[in-house]
Design an enzyme around this catalytic site. Sequence first.
Site: not given
Length: 253
Positions: A93, A95, A163, A209
């Site tokens: 991911h 993050e 993403e 989103s």
Amino acid sequence: MRRKLAAGNWKMNGLKADLAEVAALTAAHPAPGTDILLCPPATLIAPMVAAAQGSALAVGGQDCHAAAAGAHTGDVSAPMLADAGATHVILGHSERRQDHDEHNEHVRAKANAALAAGLVCVICVGESEAERDAANTLDIIGGQLSGSIPDGVTGHSLVVAYEPIWAIGTGRTPTLDQIGEVHDFIRMRLERRFGPGIGRSTRLLYGGSVKPANAAEIFAVSNVDGALVGGASLKASDFSAIITALEAAPTQG
Ligand code: PEP
């Protein structure tokens, strides 16, 4: 035909009281027409597995260490996730890549550990805004795919989530053409590397989103087999609406 997948990433959110959302979600989807996955923080994996007992909801981790056990304070290994009842794990991911300086080779090592523990790997790729502005999106995604995905995957054990970093948690999304371009590219690269069997059966999720209001149009895009949803997966009502939109979307594959 690829079975669609609605995956939720709770990130560092959720206490035991929030398992009420799981009860509401499973009650709303007793026999879903898609696969449903929730990835809570590690502390909630076992209780969420218990709460999801008898339902179609699968539970996953948000990361794992590349080693099976050892002196790695604060980390969680793939066999530990499996032992807690997880069947999937999100890896790479953005993050994790940003906050923990994870690079493609780390993601690949973690994916190998996850595969060895029998977990399905949801491997995330995505470009920054500066990379998109510089027209480098496909180069970046291509490098992440080759570097992060290990050789030993199958169409069952691998899910790829596209993403774009600039779309995560911002309320901004790429155009539908931009999503389609990247998903078609990922499909092509998987087919080229792994052959048509694995290449065509691997599910590709869009993340960034996704909300009830935009889910249906995103799910109609070529090679979008579902979504990885952050904020909108925290409330059963929002995630349920996204699942319903995915159930109604045209079949891909
Ligand atoms: C995510 O973190 O994987 C994500 C897609 O977040 P959000 O849906 O909140 O943009």
